[in-house]
Design a protein around this motif. Structure first.
Motif, mmCIF file in Angstrom:
data_model
loop_
_atom_site.group_PDB
_atom_site.id
_atom_site.type_symbol
_atom_site.label_atom_id
_atom_site.label_comp_id
_atom_site.label_asym_id
_atom_site.label_seq_id
_atom_site.Cartn_x
_atom_site.Cartn_y
_atom_site.Cartn_z
ATOM 1 N N ASN B 67 0.830 -1.205 0.000
ATOM 2 C CA ASN B 67 0.000 0.000 0.000
ATOM 3 C C ASN B 67 0.868 1.261 0.000
ATOM 4 O OD1 ASN B 67 -1.881 1.961 0.326
ATOM 5 N ND2 ASN B 67 -3.058 0.840 1.857
ATOM 6 N N PRO B 68 1.257 1.700 -1.195
ATOM 7 C CA PRO B 68 2.174 2.832 -1.264
ATOM 8 C C PRO B 68 1.576 4.125 -0.684
ATOM 9 C CG PRO B 68 1.712 1.960 -3.462
ATOM 10 C CD PRO B 68 0.900 1.170 -2.501
ATOM 11 N N SER B 69 0.277 4.274 -0.681
ATOM 12 C CA SER B 69 -0.284 5.539 -0.198
ATOM 13 C C SER B 69 -0.019 5.709 1.297
ATOM 14 C CB SER B 69 -1.782 5.611 -0.481
ATOM 15 O OG SER B 69 -2.500 4.952 0.522
ATOM 16 N N VAL B 70 -0.091 4.593 2.053
ATOM 17 C CA VAL B 70 0.244 4.663 3.477
ATOM 18 C C VAL B 70 1.711 5.028 3.644
ATOM 19 C CG1 VAL B 70 0.463 3.306 5.594
ATOM 20 C CG2 VAL B 70 -1.554 3.050 4.158
ATOM 21 N N MET B 71 2.529 4.390 2.827
ATOM 22 C CA MET B 71 3.962 4.673 2.871
ATOM 23 C C MET B 71 4.247 6.154 2.657
ATOM 24 S SD MET B 71 7.033 3.582 3.016
ATOM 25 C CE MET B 71 6.902 1.832 2.745
ATOM 26 N N LEU B 131 13.279 1.413 2.307
ATOM 27 C CA LEU B 131 11.845 1.473 2.046
ATOM 28 C C LEU B 131 11.560 1.065 0.602
ATOM 29 C CD1 LEU B 131 10.795 4.800 3.829
ATOM 30 C CD2 LEU B 131 10.576 2.465 4.669
ATOM 31 N N TYR B 132 12.413 1.523 -0.303
ATOM 32 C CA TYR B 132 12.227 1.233 -1.720
ATOM 33 C C TYR B 132 12.244 -0.275 -1.971
ATOM 34 C CZ TYR B 132 13.172 1.138 -6.724
ATOM 35 O OH TYR B 132 13.125 0.885 -8.058
ATOM 36 N N TYR B 133 13.131 -0.969 -1.244
ATOM 37 C CA TYR B 133 13.221 -2.414 -1.420
ATOM 38 C C TYR B 133 12.282 -3.190 -0.505
ATOM 39 C CZ TYR B 133 17.028 -2.048 -4.704
ATOM 40 O OH TYR B 133 17.760 -1.777 -5.818
ATOM 41 N N GLY B 134 11.474 -2.442 0.273
ATOM 42 C CA GLY B 134 10.485 -3.099 1.101
ATOM 43 C C GLY B 134 10.967 -3.567 2.458
ATOM 44 N N PHE B 135 12.162 -3.172 2.854
ATOM 45 C CA PHE B 135 12.647 -3.547 4.192
ATOM 46 C C PHE B 135 12.150 -2.541 5.226
ATOM 47 C CE2 PHE B 135 16.013 -5.276 1.369
ATOM 48 C CZ PHE B 135 15.860 -6.617 1.680
ATOM 49 N N ILE B 136 10.827 -2.445 5.332
ATOM 50 C CA ILE B 136 10.250 -1.401 6.168
ATOM 51 C C ILE B 136 10.605 -1.582 7.639
ATOM 52 C CG2 ILE B 136 8.050 -0.419 6.908
ATOM 53 C CD1 ILE B 136 7.043 -1.173 4.131
ATOM 54 N N GLY B 137 10.695 -2.829 8.058
ATOM 55 C CA GLY B 137 10.988 -3.121 9.462
ATOM 56 C C GLY B 137 12.324 -2.576 9.931
ATOM 57 N N PHE B 138 13.231 -2.340 8.990
ATOM 58 C CA PHE B 138 14.547 -1.851 9.396
ATOM 59 C C PHE B 138 14.661 -0.338 9.305
ATOM 60 C CE2 PHE B 138 15.753 -6.301 8.599
ATOM 61 C CZ PHE B 138 16.332 -6.549 9.837
#
Lengths: 99, 208
Positions: B67-71, B131-138
């Motif tokens: 969900n990019p809008s949340v991001m 974030l771009y690669y989806g490693f949001i947790g880090f």
């Protein structure tokens, strides 16, 4: 016993000169306006003390141009650093002797 | 020949100039407290944004970029907090400099800004890459660690206490890296609570 007063550096007896050296010993370089701003002295006063330190080769002067405006940077020399250290040691000795 | 007390004054003036020329002493404690409040408000808003989408933070982290809008909303919140904090910091520190009668952006201030900027920009860009690669947790652990390293590095040009704040942020960042999924909580502690505590200590010690 040797008198510790003899070890005091005559050139560094002036407070402004001592302050210039203190600023330069802790930092790589300073330009004229930054020194003036920090020591809170007049242009003429600062210039004359800088000249005295330059004459002793305690500081080196590097003139460049930034945006076509002259910019003068001052650095401490090895000789200046040694003189400053010796003067501090002498100050310490003088004060110790009085206590 | 000078009097003995004049020699003592000489030594005092050496000390004074060395500190003034090397340390940025206008840093305002109050601005640290306010930055902490902004961060807490920001963390609250982020929590709300995530929950408005009916998902919990842990789940969101693992669903990554679906969900990019949340991001984008979260990045927006972070940017608002960052800009508000820097703005308040500059404003209150320049006021403090005026009160102390020293120029705001002296050599020490410029050096502090430069020493902080390099690790901070590196950390910021690295966070965006994660974030771009989806490693949001880090994202949160990396922000905390780079911020801590920046403070640790910059502390030599300002009050010594900043060094310990930096260490706290680094430790917190490492712990939060172990607990992926709870980043928002650690982020709120690191950027919110620690700033308020440290700002209050600095305010009591130096600003009064």
């Amino acid at each position: 016993m040797k008198n510790p007063f003899d070890n005091l550096d005559k050139v560094l007896e002036h407070r402004v000169r001592l302050q210039i050296m203190s600023a330069l010993v802790t930092n790589d370089a300073f330009d004229f306006s930054a020194l003036k701003e920090m020591l809170n002295v007049t242009d003429g006063n600062l210039a004359s003390h800088i000249k005295a330190l330059e004459k002793e080769k305690y500081i080196s002067v590097n003139k460049t141009f930034v945006d076509r405006k002259p910019n003068t940077k001052y650095k401490i020399t090895e000789k200046g650093r040694n003189a400053f250290r010796k003067h501090l040691d002498a100050l310490e000795a003088v004060i110790k002797q009085q206590k | 020949m000078k009097q003995i007390h004049e020699y003592e004054q000489d030594i005092a003036s050496i000390r004074n100039i060395m500190e003034k020329s090397f340390k940025f002493l206008s840093l305002s404690g109050l601005s640290g407290m306010l930055a902490g409040c902004y961060a807490l408000v920001g963390a609250g808003a982020a929590y709300f944004v995530i929950h408005a989408e009916n998902r919990n933070y842990r789940q969101y982290v693992f669903e990554s970029m679906r969900n990019p809008s949340v991001m984008w909303k979260l990045i927006g919140i972070a940017l608002v907090v960052l800009i508000a904090s820097i703005g308040t910091g500059v404003w209150l520190s320049s006021k403090k400099a005026k009160k102390l009668g020293i120029p705001f952006m002296n050599t020490a201030g410029r050096r502090l800004a430069f020493n902080l900027a390099i690790p901070l920009i590196t950390g910021g860009l690295f966070t965006l890459i994660l974030l771009y690669y989806g490693f949001i947790g880090f994202a949160a652990p990396v922000m905390l660690m780079f911020y801590g390293l920046a403070l640790f590095q910059g502390s030599s040009n300002t009050y010594d206490e900043i060094r310990y704040l930096g260490l706290c942020e680094i430790v917190l960042g490492l712990i939060s890296a172990l607990f992926v999924g709870y980043g928002l909580i650690f982020w709120a502690i690191g950027f919110g609570v620690l700033h308020i505590v440290y700002g209050a200590i600095m305010y009591k010690k130096y600003d009064k």
